[in-house]
Design an enzyme around this catalytic site. Structure first.
Site, PDB file in Angstrom:
ATOM      1  N   LEU A 126     -60.611  54.355 -67.320  1.00 10.28           N
ATOM      2  CA  LEU A 126     -61.880  53.655 -66.554  1.00 10.28           C
ATOM      3  C   LEU A 126     -61.714  53.948 -65.128  1.00 10.28           C
ATOM      4  O   LEU A 126     -62.528  54.608 -64.382  1.00 10.28           O
ATOM      5  CB  LEU A 126     -61.478  52.201 -66.733  1.00 10.28           C
ATOM      6  CG  LEU A 126     -62.599  51.235 -66.316  1.00 10.28           C
ATOM      7  CD1 LEU A 126     -64.026  51.755 -66.673  1.00 10.28           C
ATOM      8  CD2 LEU A 126     -62.236  49.923 -66.246  1.00 10.28           C
ATOM      9  N   THR A 127     -60.342  53.846 -64.510  1.00 11.15           N
ATOM     10  CA  THR A 127     -60.270  53.825 -63.039  1.00 11.15           C
ATOM     11  C   THR A 127     -60.421  55.449 -62.646  1.00 11.15           C
ATOM     12  O   THR A 127     -59.841  56.243 -63.325  1.00 11.15           O
ATOM     13  CB  THR A 127     -58.846  53.498 -62.630  1.00 11.15           C
ATOM     14  OG1 THR A 127     -58.722  52.032 -63.151  1.00 11.15           O
ATOM     15  CG2 THR A 127     -58.575  53.530 -61.327  1.00 11.15           C
ATOM     16  N   ARG A 269     -20.831  33.693 -60.799  1.00 19.74           N
ATOM     17  CA  ARG A 269     -20.617  34.002 -59.367  1.00 19.74           C
ATOM     18  C   ARG A 269     -20.180  32.618 -58.795  1.00 19.74           C
ATOM     19  O   ARG A 269     -20.835  31.527 -59.070  1.00 19.74           O
ATOM     20  CB  ARG A 269     -21.770  34.606 -58.866  1.00 19.74           C
ATOM     21  CG  ARG A 269     -21.746  35.011 -57.476  1.00 19.74           C
ATOM     22  CD  ARG A 269     -20.923  36.236 -57.338  1.00 19.74           C
ATOM     23  NE  ARG A 269     -20.972  36.618 -55.876  1.00 19.74           N
ATOM     24  CZ  ARG A 269     -20.012  37.602 -55.462  1.00 19.74           C
ATOM     25  NH1 ARG A 269     -19.615  38.386 -56.459  1.00 19.74           N
ATOM     26  NH2 ARG A 269     -20.150  38.074 -54.081  1.00 19.74           N
ATOM     27  N   GLN A 337     -32.930  37.677 -55.801  1.00 21.89           N
ATOM     28  CA  GLN A 337     -32.380  36.834 -54.666  1.00 21.89           C
ATOM     29  C   GLN A 337     -30.957  36.098 -55.332  1.00 21.89           C
ATOM     30  O   GLN A 337     -29.976  36.282 -54.570  1.00 21.89           O
ATOM     31  CB  GLN A 337     -33.156  35.799 -54.377  1.00 21.89           C
ATOM     32  CG  GLN A 337     -32.855  35.061 -53.134  1.00 21.89           C
ATOM     33  CD  GLN A 337     -32.872  35.892 -51.883  1.00 21.89           C
ATOM     34  OE1 GLN A 337     -33.435  36.965 -52.059  1.00 21.89           O
ATOM     35  NE2 GLN A 337     -32.458  35.476 -50.717  1.00 21.89           N
ATOM     36  N   GLU A 364     -55.428  46.174 -64.703  1.00 22.84           N
ATOM     37  CA  GLU A 364     -55.918  45.076 -65.706  1.00 22.84           C
ATOM     38  C   GLU A 364     -56.737  43.974 -64.891  1.00 22.84           C
ATOM     39  O   GLU A 364     -56.537  42.937 -65.150  1.00 22.84           O
ATOM     40  CB  GLU A 364     -55.187  44.473 -66.673  1.00 22.84           C
ATOM     41  CG  GLU A 364     -54.299  45.594 -67.387  1.00 22.84           C
ATOM     42  CD  GLU A 364     -54.663  45.752 -68.633  1.00 22.84           C
ATOM     43  OE1 GLU A 364     -55.664  45.437 -69.090  1.00 22.84           O
ATOM     44  OE2 GLU A 364     -54.123  46.587 -69.377  1.00 22.84           O
TER      45      GLU A 364
HETATM   46  C1  FAD Z   1     -49.083  51.402 -63.567  1.00 25.11           C
HETATM   47  C2  FAD Z   1     -50.507  51.492 -63.515  1.00 25.11           C
HETATM   48  C3  FAD Z   1     -51.115  51.576 -64.801  1.00 25.11           C
HETATM   49  C4  FAD Z   1     -52.594  51.792 -64.755  1.00 25.11           C
HETATM   50  N1  FAD Z   1     -53.085  52.203 -65.896  1.00 25.11           N
HETATM   51  C5  FAD Z   1     -54.356  52.232 -65.921  1.00 25.11           C
HETATM   52  C6  FAD Z   1     -55.133  52.833 -67.301  1.00 25.11           C
HETATM   53  O1  FAD Z   1     -54.365  53.006 -68.257  1.00 25.11           O
HETATM   54  N2  FAD Z   1     -56.348  52.776 -67.285  1.00 25.11           N
HETATM   55  C7  FAD Z   1     -57.092  52.676 -66.229  1.00 25.11           C
HETATM   56  O2  FAD Z   1     -58.508  52.708 -66.238  1.00 25.11           O
HETATM   57  N3  FAD Z   1     -56.770  52.259 -65.057  1.00 25.11           N
HETATM   58  C8  FAD Z   1     -55.178  51.879 -64.648  1.00 25.11           C
HETATM   59  N4  FAD Z   1     -54.726  51.607 -63.662  1.00 25.11           N
HETATM   60  C9  FAD Z   1     -55.495  51.232 -62.339  1.00 25.11           C
HETATM   61  C10 FAD Z   1     -55.955  49.849 -62.293  1.00 25.11           C
HETATM   62  O3  FAD Z   1     -56.439  49.162 -63.285  1.00 25.11           O
HETATM   63  C11 FAD Z   1     -56.496  49.928 -60.763  1.00 25.11           C
HETATM   64  O4  FAD Z   1     -55.375  50.316 -59.832  1.00 25.11           O
HETATM   65  C12 FAD Z   1     -57.054  48.491 -60.491  1.00 25.11           C
HETATM   66  O5  FAD Z   1     -57.981  48.230 -61.201  1.00 25.11           O
HETATM   67  C13 FAD Z   1     -57.131  48.478 -59.006  1.00 25.11           C
HETATM   68  O6  FAD Z   1     -58.066  49.187 -58.588  1.00 25.11           O
HETATM   69  P1  FAD Z   1     -57.426  50.215 -57.078  1.00 25.11           P
HETATM   70  O7  FAD Z   1     -56.258  50.474 -57.338  1.00 25.11           O
HETATM   71  O8  FAD Z   1     -58.570  51.081 -56.915  1.00 25.11           O
HETATM   72  O9  FAD Z   1     -57.632  49.231 -56.061  1.00 25.11           O
HETATM   73  P2  FAD Z   1     -59.050  48.637 -55.315  1.00 25.11           P
HETATM   74  O10 FAD Z   1     -60.138  48.312 -56.357  1.00 25.11           O
HETATM   75  O11 FAD Z   1     -59.383  49.643 -54.269  1.00 25.11           O
HETATM   76  O12 FAD Z   1     -58.334  47.420 -54.462  1.00 25.11           O
HETATM   77  C14 FAD Z   1     -57.634  47.615 -53.342  1.00 25.11           C
HETATM   78  C15 FAD Z   1     -57.222  46.155 -52.807  1.00 25.11           C
HETATM   79  O13 FAD Z   1     -58.423  45.302 -52.579  1.00 25.11           O
HETATM   80  C16 FAD Z   1     -58.656  44.217 -53.544  1.00 25.11           C
HETATM   81  N5  FAD Z   1     -59.993  43.923 -53.797  1.00 25.11           N
HETATM   82  C17 FAD Z   1     -60.860  45.070 -54.339  1.00 25.11           C
HETATM   83  N6  FAD Z   1     -62.191  44.364 -54.272  1.00 25.11           N
HETATM   84  C18 FAD Z   1     -62.079  42.990 -53.857  1.00 25.11           C
HETATM   85  C19 FAD Z   1     -62.719  42.082 -53.681  1.00 25.11           C
HETATM   86  N7  FAD Z   1     -64.108  42.183 -54.133  1.00 25.11           N
HETATM   87  N8  FAD Z   1     -62.405  40.832 -53.121  1.00 25.11           N
HETATM   88  C20 FAD Z   1     -61.296  40.738 -52.776  1.00 25.11           C
HETATM   89  N9  FAD Z   1     -60.178  41.752 -52.713  1.00 25.11           N
HETATM   90  C21 FAD Z   1     -60.435  42.626 -53.576  1.00 25.11           C
HETATM   91  C22 FAD Z   1     -57.653  44.381 -54.495  1.00 25.11           C
HETATM   92  O14 FAD Z   1     -57.403  43.243 -54.985  1.00 25.11           O
HETATM   93  C23 FAD Z   1     -56.555  45.042 -53.948  1.00 25.11           C
HETATM   94  O15 FAD Z   1     -55.845  44.282 -53.234  1.00 25.11           O
HETATM   95  C24 FAD Z   1     -53.463  51.585 -63.380  1.00 25.11           C
HETATM   96  C25 FAD Z   1     -52.738  51.036 -62.335  1.00 25.11           C
HETATM   97  C26 FAD Z   1     -51.277  51.057 -62.197  1.00 25.11           C
HETATM   98  C27 FAD Z   1     -50.720  50.768 -61.076  1.00 25.11           C
END
Ligand code: FAD
Lengths: 408, 261
Positions: A126-127, A269, A337, A364
């Site tokens: 999805l991402t 400890r 900690q 997620e």
């Molecule tokens: C280890 C790992 C495994 C993953 N596996 C998958 C997978 O299998 N399939 C898949 O599709 N994706 C996967 N992902 C992706 C994951 O779902 C996304 O990283 C997640 O949805 C957040 O998107 P982003 O990283 O683009 O952050 P962004 O959406 O760019 O967000 C950046 C920051 O802004 C904040 N933010 C964004 N919008 C808002 C809002 N409206 N209000 C307040 N705060 C906001 C967020 O909370 C975050 O702190 C994985 C990620 C990781 C780290």
């Protein structure tokens, strides 16, 4: 609510899943984590035991257990390491269950059956590099060309990208529309124009494979579209309702591991002539872990109970995921900690728990997204509408029936 | 190849045993497992049956009603049927009594080529039941079996453990084998196995069902008291100015205090 009363089968699963985590995962996972390598050797073992189709009906290659069992399995696996639970979250929660929920019979036979048996591994794309939380902003594009679709775009941060055989890919069939323009496609690794790679340098879940999937004029047969055109967003969100539940359950496993290891260390400890467990400030950290464990278990149990009954649980599952992953992160932080300098070293497990736990407050649905969701529910800004295909309630006899399902 | 495996539930080997009034405090026993040596017997039996491609494995177990769950785990591992022996008269059996009950049940089950059980229970460590059982059934008995080399028409060749090595024995069948830890690790039940366990035949028999008079099951031995091993003393650091001095002091302590050299 049949309150935390587990059936004999669920208890047996718990015992076996924890034995598996203790004997098969824990002894080897630290080395894989250090090398940032996916423990491929675990997959055939997990497949043979039926973990890869735990709650999928037997007629579709699964073990025919219920949704509560899915949670129990995930808790036990993540008690050993988050990366192993991630495999179940993605393979079963984000791919197998959506196929079961939204797929037609031919799709289930072709893809779900081998996946549930563990002959094929599946993931969820999805991402994208430019779209995470803001799913509707995704830019992968699917153009209809006769009896196929041509997909172009890139998926990023995809768990199992370099391991999986089947990918559930979300792409815009109507680029002008936001949510309503998204459709879902079952893509095979072997389709032309599909390449994948692994992302290196992750802080945690290093024994999980996380990568990218590039689609360059990838040709996907039209019959591989899951659901209708424009239904992709709903499919993705319903898939997340399943996987978030596995993440929440797994996070309870992290809390339990943190608590067990902290208690053991605190009883060993000594400082200032006392066991550190006798210092009240250490007790406070331990007490909070126990509180988080108990609260987390209840939230997970509630979501599992609703799923078994086929009651919509988007709100409850989001609540469980939000609470449990933050609780696991806080517990892992406290566990380090309590272990002092030793906790900061990979001689002990707790630093790995901390690095792993951080990932689960990002994927997620980030914590902030869940806060928005919960706020919107509480304020009455958000209501769940019925889906065209709901995840069916668990029906033991249907799940346990073997044999070929009749084609639609 | 029909095999009868006698199994019992025992406390988890990780249990912290507590003693109250000279006996094991039942309150400390909360997690139950299949006796590990019986589990080896189950694993060997499963492999034998699967290699033979036919036959069935019947579990026979004495235990309270709650033991049902543990027996069902054996079914989940792949055994075919179970007989659960439940009776007030079976509480507090000694190994002789247990063997009488098992022998009566096995005769009632009938039609078997092999009886397999653990060489001892990890709860009370008697190591007697299998021996009595063979006697009551009038069958040969091979103890401490670690490997079945060959099994066929009325005859088997098995390896048993002896101090420091292995012994290869031939025996006629049917026979009673007791299992020692061998090369094969007991399998985990599969999830399908777990779900299928409840569908397998499960019978519950009382003393009367196997034609036994409770009066004949009175223990011939009695546990008078149970004691825990002494608490381990804290370690001691041997003091001294030089290495030689420390070594001399250590040798003296080993000779005079610990009396080990
Ligand atoms: C280890 C790992 C495994 C993953 N596996 C998958 C997978 O299998 N399939 C898949 O599709 N994706 C996967 N992902 C992706 C994951 O779902 C996304 O990283 C997640 O949805 C957040 O998107 P982003 O990283 O683009 O952050 P962004 O959406 O760019 O967000 C950046 C920051 O802004 C904040 N933010 C964004 N919008 C808002 C809002 N409206 N209000 C307040 N705060 C906001 C967020 O909370 C975050 O702190 C994985 C990620 C990781 C780290």
């Amino acid at each position: 609510m049949n309150f935390m009363q587990f059936t004999e089968e669920q208890e047996m699963l718990r015992e076996i899943a924890y034995d598996f985590a203790r004997n098969e995962v824990r002894p080897l996972i630290k080395a894989y984590d250090r090398r940032a390598e996916f423990p491929q050797e675990l997959l055939p073992k997990m497949a043979a035991l039926g973990f890869l189709g735990v709650c999928i009906p037997m007629r579709y290659g699964g073990a025919g257990m219920d949704y509560v069992s899915l949670g129990i399995l995930c808790e036990a696996l993540e008690w050993a390491d988050s990366s192993v639970r991630e495999t179940i979250a993605v393979h079963v929660g984000l791919n197998g269950l959506p196929l079961f929920q939204w797929g037609n019979e031919a799709q289930k036979q072709k893809y779900l059956v081998p996946q549930s048996r563990g002959d094929k591994i599946a993931c969820f794309g999805l991402t994208e590099p430019g779209a995470g939380s803001d799913v509707a902003n995704l830019s992968t594009h699917a153009r209809r060309a006769g009896d196929r679709y041509i997909l172009n775009g890139e998926k990023m941060w995809i768990t199992l990208a370099d391991v999986a055989d089947h990918f559930l890919i979300f792409a815009k069939t109507d680029p002008a529309a936001r949510h309503r323009g998204i459709s879902a496609f079952i893509v095979e690794r072997g389709f032309s124009g599909v390449t994948t790679g692994t992302i290196h340098g992750k802080m945690g879940v290093r024994a999980s494979n996380t990568g990218w999937i590039a689609l360059q004029d990838a040709e996907v047969p039209a019959e591989n579209r899951l659901g209708r055109e424009g239904e992709g967003f709903k499919i993705a969100m319903s898939a997340l309702d399943n996987a978030r539940y596995t993440v929440a359950a797994g996070a309870v496993g992290v809390i339990k591991a943190c608590l067990e290891e902290s208690v053991q260390y605190a009883n060993q400890r000594e400082t200032f002539g006392q066991k550190i467990g006798e210092h009240q400030l250490v007790q406070q950290m331990i007490a909070r872990m126990a509180q988080r464990r108990d609260a987390g278990e209840l939230l997970v149990a509630k979501a599992g109970w609703l799923k078994n009954r086929g009651i919509r649980n988007t709100r409850e599952t989001s609540m469980a995921k939000w609470y449990c992953t933050e609780a696991a992160l806080a517990s892992a932080n406290d566990a380090v900690q309590i272990h002092g300098a030793y906790g900061y070293s990979d001689e002990y497990n707790v630093e790995r728990y901390l690095r792993n736990a951080k990932s689960a407050v990002i994927y997620e649905g980030t914590t902030q997204i869940h806060e928005l969701v919960q706020g919107a529910y509480a304020l009455g800004y958000r209501q769940d509408k019925p889906l065209r295909c709901e995840l069916p309630a668990y029906d033991r006899s249907y799940w346990q029936e073997e044999g070929e399902a009749t084609l639609e | 190849m029909n095999i009868i495996v006698c199994m019992k539930r025992t406390p988890d080997t990780a249990t912290k045993i507590a003693v109250k009034d000279g006996q094991i405090d039942p309150a400390c026993l909360d997690t139950w497992i299949i006796n590990p040596y019986d589990e080896y017997a189950i694993e060997e039996a499963l492999q034998l049956r699967d290699r033979a491609g036919e036959g069935k494995i019947t579990l026979v177990s004495i235990g309270p009603p709650e033991a049902q769950e543990t027996i069902r785990k054996g079914l989940a591992m792949g055994c075919d049927e179970a007989v659960h022996l439940v009776d007030d008269a079976f509480a507090g059996l000694d190994p002789l009594g247990a063997a009488k009950v098992l022998a009566a049940a096995i005769q009632k089950v009938g039609d078997f080529d092999l009886v397999y059980t653990g060489w001892k229970g990890v709860d009370e460590d008697h190591g007697q039941t299998g021996i009595y059982l063979a006697e009551f059934l009038g069958l040969p008995h091979v103890s401490m079996v670690v490997k079945i080399d060959d099994i066929g028409d009325g005859e088997a060749r098995v390896e048993r453990e002896v101090e420091g090595g292995h012994e290869l024995v031939r025996t006629s069948l049917p026979a009673v084998f007791t299992a020692q830890k061998g090369e094969n690790e007991p399998r985990y039940p599969t999830l399908r196995g777990i779900m299928g366990a409840k569908k397998k035949p499960f019978q519950t028999w009382s003393a009367a069902d196997v034609g036994l008079d409770p009066a004949g099951l009175q223990p011939v031995q009695e546990i008078l008291s149970v004691t825990l091993p002494p608490q381990r003393q804290a370690g001691r650091i041997v003091e001294g100015e030089t290495v030689e001095e420390k070594a001399r002091e250590l040798a003296r302590l080993l000779r005079e205090e610990a009396k080990v050299i």
